[in-house]
Design a protein around this motif. Structure first.
Motif, short mmCIF file in Angstrom:
data_model
loop_
_atom_site.label_atom_id
_atom_site.label_comp_id
_atom_site.label_asym_id
_atom_site.label_seq_id
_atom_site.Cartn_x
_atom_site.Cartn_y
_atom_site.Cartn_z
N ALA A 235 30.85 33.52 44.35
CA ALA A 235 32.29 33.73 44.52
C ALA A 235 33.00 33.31 43.24
N ALA A 236 33.47 34.30 42.48
CA ALA A 236 34.00 34.02 41.15
C ALA A 236 35.51 33.80 41.13
N ARG A 237 36.18 33.93 42.29
CA ARG A 237 37.63 33.75 42.35
C ARG A 237 37.98 32.69 43.39
N PRO A 238 39.16 32.06 43.25
CA PRO A 238 39.47 30.90 44.10
C PRO A 238 39.44 31.16 45.60
N GLY A 239 39.94 32.31 46.06
CA GLY A 239 39.99 32.55 47.50
C GLY A 239 38.61 32.60 48.12
N SER A 240 37.73 33.40 47.55
CA SER A 240 36.38 33.48 48.09
C SER A 240 35.58 32.21 47.80
N PHE A 241 35.93 31.53 46.70
CA PHE A 241 35.25 30.30 46.35
C PHE A 241 35.44 29.23 47.43
#
Length: 264
Positions: A235-241
């Motif tokens: 997950a490379a972006r904050p939401g999915s992270f």
């Protein structure tokens, strides 16, 4: 026992005993903090009425006090819970969020310091300010390096008889005599609201089962650091992270720790 063995043992004990963590924490992070504890294998509770907080502090296995969104009713509950936890010999963690620039929380956190927290978890500027010096914090963000906070962390640990975890690009844990650095982590951990606060709750869960406050500090640093690295892989972006971080906390085990922990 070497540090990595200590971390593995502490996590194993946490999963086996499922400590109940009483979280008096800020309103921004309650849901995320509860989910982090559940993903890791601990049990969260948030009992905030002053009279109930005191009663519950001795029912729980550990107490977290996080001053992030402080108000007068919460201050009363925190005072009552800390006094009860100390009397009941329960470990408790102080997270001095934004201490330094703001007068009320700074005075309050220093008042609580007299009750000798088992573990203090804060960023470098918070640790420096809590010790009585002038940090360079801006709100919840640190303006100091963790290396600059080492002397303050060691001083606080000696004064409380517990441990301090100063967090940043490298996390440092100390009991005033021994110092351990954790090099695990990822920048995305700083881009999701509540990760640091949730780490305070993880530290409390670890303090309920660890052989020492320093072991609890080391374990919470390694767990969150490795989980952040593993979450970023998928997950490379904050939401999915944020979601991936919970999954990584659920997945982490002794094998992963022995392979991926970077301590010095």
């Amino acid at each position: 026992m070497n540090p990595i063995d200590t971390v593995v043992t502490t996590l194993d004990q946490l999963r086996r005993r499922r400590p109940l963590v009483h979280c008096l924490t800020n309103g921004v992070v309650k849901n995320f903090t509860a989910n982090v504890l559940l993903a890791l294998g601990a049990a969260p509770a948030m009992v905030e009425h002053a009279e109930e907080a005191a009663q519950f502090a001795v029912m729980a296995d550990a107490l977290l006090v996080n001053v992030g969104t402080l108000d007068e009713p919460q201050m009363r509950a925190m005072r009552a819970a800390v006094a009860a936890a100390v009397a009941g010999k329960r470990p408790w963690v102080l997270d001095p969020v934004a201490v330094g620039p703001l007068a009320v929380r700074t005075a309050f956190a220093r008042e609580l310091l007299a009750h000798r927290p088992t573990l203090i978890r804060g960023n470098a500027s918070e640790v420096i300010a809590l010790s009585g010096s002038a940090g360079k914090g801006r709100g919840v963000d640190s303006g100091d390096s963790t290396e600059a906070a080492l002397a303050a962390a060691e001083d606080l640990a000696r004064r409380t008889g517990g441990a301090v975890l100063a967090t940043g690009p490298v996390d440092y844990g100390t009991d005033g005599r021994t110092r351990v650095a954790c090099h695990n982590g990822h920048v995305l951990l700083t881009r999701v609201t509540g990760v640091g606060c949730a780490q305070g709750a993880v530290a409390a869960a670890c303090a309920a089962v660890a052989e020492s406050p320093l072991a609890a500090a080391m374990t919470s640093a390694v767990i969150m650091g490795i989980a952040g690295e593993r979450a970023q892989r998928v997950a490379a972006r904050p939401g999915s992270f944020a979601v991936a971080l919970l999954d990584a906390l659920d997945e982490i085990d002794g094998t992963i720790i022995r392979r991926e922990a970077r301590l010095s």
